[in-house]
Design an enzyme around this catalytic site. Sequence first.
Site, PDB file in Angstrom:
ATOM      1  N   ILE B 188       0.854  -1.180   0.000  1.00 37.97           N
ATOM      2  CA  ILE B 188       0.000   0.000   0.000  1.00 37.97           C
ATOM      3  C   ILE B 188       0.890   1.229   0.000  1.00 37.97           C
ATOM      4  O   ILE B 188       1.869   1.299   0.733  1.00 37.97           O
ATOM      5  CB  ILE B 188      -0.933  -0.023   1.231  1.00 37.97           C
ATOM      6  N   CYS B 212     -13.612  -0.540   1.229  1.00 39.88           N
ATOM      7  CA  CYS B 212     -12.881  -1.191   0.137  1.00 39.88           C
ATOM      8  C   CYS B 212     -13.751  -2.359  -0.279  1.00 39.88           C
ATOM      9  O   CYS B 212     -14.956  -2.183  -0.434  1.00 39.88           O
ATOM     10  CB  CYS B 212     -11.465  -1.585   0.554  1.00 39.88           C
TER      11      CYS B 212
END
Lengths: 203, 280
Positions: B188, B212
């Site tokens: 990430i 998400c």
Amino acid sequence: METSNVAIQQQVADNTSQDVSKGRKIVRPPTLRIIPPLNFCPVERQLYRSGQPSIINQSFLQQLNLKVILWLASEEPLDDFLEFCNDSNIKIEFVGLIDETYGHGQMNPWDSLNEGTIKKALELIVNKDNYPLLVCCGMGRHRTGTVIGCLRRLQGWNLASVSEEYRRFTGARGGRILVELLIESFDINSVSIDPERLPEWLK
Amino acid sequence: MNYDEPFQMDEELPGQDNVVIPSQSLSDDITPRYTDPTSSIYYDHQLIRSKLAHLRLDTGNNTTTEDESVDEVNKSGKNQYDEDIDDNLDLKLQSKLNQEYHAKYDTFDVLTQPLAPPENFAPVINKIYRSSFPQPNNFSFLKKLKLKSIFCLIPEEYPELQAEFLKHENIKLFQLGMSGNKEPFVKISSELITEAIKVVIDPANHPILIHCNRGKHRTGCLVGVLRRLQKWSLTIIFDEYRKFAAPKERPMDQQFIELYDETEIIKYAEENNLLPLAWE
């Protein structure tokens, strides 16, 4: 001369004589670290849940500006905690204590809450005069989970989502079927509600 | 739940200099895709890609198109890692749900009872919420939140039905295409998280829902960084992360939360008077 100054500063910061003797220099002030209580989570606006707060959680609790704490455990909270609530003008509502008045035959600390206790707890929660409000028990798992679960049913949540939320806070040993049966069978219509006093999110 | 496994930090931590920073300006890309309530939702063709997508674009031949690279991410995720199914939105299922919904209703003014929150739903602080990808049966629940914006952390195109719902409810959509941490390759990106936090902590966007696909990993990382801005102890931040990610906690996500450099976001937040995040 300079060394001794360092030593004094260090003593203030660390409060341990061992480190002073090593003469380590302080390079930055201690970082402020906020520690929410075990199993802390916001439930709705100004409504929170957690396990029993301890002395390390006080700076966090101060940020919440709590008005009332709903205490669900069958034992009294620790003295530190009572003192903190007293000093911060937080009112503690005891609804789960083993007591003739609320007991209705509830005998052991590990027994589930009974319907009378849940009803009493929910009636405090549906009254916005008690906010900001923290609901807690010893570990913030089963008793808190029972009351929040019943609140979710009152909000019209489906039971699977209520169970998912309950189990999120129950730790490695998982949820108790008895708690979930209690949440499922609790008669939400038995809770007396004053529409004038309902929190915004419950309308 | 097994609490031992997530702490076996055997994986070697990749160096920070491996991160590829997208060359184009991030702030341009993160502008809301949906600005005018009266017209249809605009799809932003310049989605910010995850590091993997960037790596593929950078190292592979330059003929790779953006869409292909996303497909590749999906494919490799499904083939190589079992748990990574969670990272990918099932677009076939979404289009099936879309058809089913339109066969049943011709409007979004439907109130279904009981209210069904999306999986992993919870308030984070004040009017910031988190959850997994909202499905049609969550629409009634979402309406009650009176959302102003949604922040979505997936690289896939936002499904049609949900996009229509947002348009109907006048909810602004922010989308930041980001893949989850998949050991050992994808990481990430701190830069993307910083851009995301800027939007999420801005009161002008509240109430806001962060989601998400499953509401575990990417959302968990973002919430973890928010907690760091609140100066929470890392132990408690990890505990919260694990509650929502269970039983698929990822050590790399927790490392990300810990190692994230908050200098830039704190500077930005202080300049814009967004800190401290106080409980209202």
